[in-house]
Every structure is written in C-alpha cells, then in structure tokens.
Scaffold this motif. Structure first.
Motif: not given
Length: 252
Positions: A34-36, A39-41, A55, A58, A72
């Motif tokens: 979930e971090t920048d 990128g959600g991957k 995915t 983010v 967050k």
C-alpha cells in the motif's frame, strides 16, 4: 483479486517469501504494497510454484504517531465508514458505534438515523426478557444508546437504555459475571453452560457504566457495577481475564 485469484487457489506466501506466521506476514505484505513506492502491487505465492500480482489502493505508510495524526489511518477509517454506510454487518450495533466515533457529521447522522430505527432503541424502562445469547447484544446495545444519548440528548431512547441497563444488572451471577445467557435464578443464580465469559462480561460491564454516565440511576445498577468490578479487579495484572472455567495466562 477478482479475475486473478480463483476458487481453490492456496496462498502460501507473499512477496518472495513463504509464510512463517500467516496473519503477521500477510499484514506486513499488505502494508508494504500500500506504500507509494510499491504502488499498490502485491505479489502472492500460490501452491504449485505459481505467483500472481494484485493491485491494492495506495494508502501510503503509517506515521510514527499512528493511529493519531496519520493520513493512512484516516483513509482506512473513511473506507471503513463508507463500507458501513452500505449497511454491511449490524450484528451487535458496533457499526453505529464506529460511525459515531468518526466524529464526522455525515457518518454520525447516518448512525443516528440507523439507531432510531432499531427495535432495541424502543423501551418502557421495564426488564427485557432474556434469550439465548442476549448478553452478547445487551452490552453493545446499551453502549450505543448511551453514546447516542450523550451526543444528541434524545430522551426517546432513555427508557430503552434503562431497560437494558437494569436487565444486565439483574442478569449477572453472584460474582458479577455473564455467559452466553444471564444467570439462572432457579439454579443458585449460576450462569448456564460452562461458566463465565470474558467478552460478554466486559461488554455488559461497559454497557452498565455507560448507562450510568448517561443518567440511568438505580441502586441495583450501582450494586451490579460494584460486583462486576470486584470480580475484574481480581485479575488485573495477571495476563488475561479468564474464559469459561479456565485460568488467566500470565506466562506470556
């Protein structure tokens, strides 16, 4: 994961490592994804030497002061509140409690509307007929009604709150504890089944305390609070509040 994971797929790891502690490892992998930077991957390892990538939203990283002053955390609260607005859940009324706890007008008003529509928000101040598992509901209902009243000063819920508080107070056993049901007056005022339960006892205790704070007054309520408090105080510092007939675990 829709269209990526299939029914019957067995997830055995996340990232590039197999699970050692499933719940912790999976939670850490989700936080990282979930971090920048990620990128959600999220890469998941499946049984059979397969990997898939899904995915996630983010949300960034937790701040050092989380859950306070944490963007967050704020995003997670909003996502949860929106999900609750869809009407998911409604088992113990903790959904309304969660919406009120956001402090945001949109969610609080939704909780208020929902509470006013509940049959347990209507009462006449008389005792409620006990049923199987009633203790699971009574404690939470009392907490929610007390919070609602203190936020709105809506007197219409006070009879129901009084009914719940006194039903809880008069349903405890001689030690001040609760099980799946209230105590049986025809069996030496004992809890039916395998004895006291930590969760129902704590939620019922909180329900009585919140009702008293909201303005419910009765000697039976005061006595019940004192009785339960005396029982709980016996286990402070011992590692756990006992469940059933078990002992608290202080080894951990």
């Amino acid at each position: 994961a829709d269209g990526v994971l299939n029914k019957g797929d067995l997830i055995v790891g996340a990232g590039n490592a197999a699970f050692r502690n499933i719940s912790v490892d999976m939670a850490n992998a989700i936080d990282l994804a979930e971090t920048d930077a990620a990128g959600g991957k999220l890469v998941l390892m499946l049984k059979g030497n397969k990997t898939v990538k899904i995915t996630l939203p983010v949300l960034g990283s937790y701040s050092k002061t989380a859950p306070f002053s944490c963007p967050k955390t704020d995003k997670i609260i909003t996502m949860t509140a929106e999900r609750l607005m869809e009407g998911k859940g409604d088992r113990f009324a903790i959904e309304e409690l969660a919406l009120m706890a956001t402090g945001e007008t949109k969610y609080m008003n939704a909780a208020f509307t929902s509470i006013r529509s509940k049959p347990w928000a209507i009462g006449n101040g008389e005792l409620v007929n006990p049923t199987l598992y009633c203790t699971w509901h009574w404690g939470y209902h009392a907490i929610v009604l007390a919070e609602y009243y203190m936020l709105t000063q809506d007197e219409s819920v006070m009879p129901a709150l009084r009914s719940l508080a006194l039903s809880i107070a008069k349903g405890q056993d001689t030690r001040g504890v609760y099980g799946h049901r209230v105590a049986d007056p025809n069996n030496f005022n004992r809890i039916p089944g395998y004895g006291p339960m930590n969760q129902t006892t704590l939620s019922c205790m909180l329900g009585m305390l919140m009702a008293k704070k909201a303005g419910v007054t009765d000697p039976a309520l005061d006595q019940a609070i004192q009785r339960t408090n005396s029982h709980i105080q016996r286990y402070v510092g011992k590692g756990a509040f006992p469940y059933g007939m078990g002992n608290p675990n202080s080894s951990g």
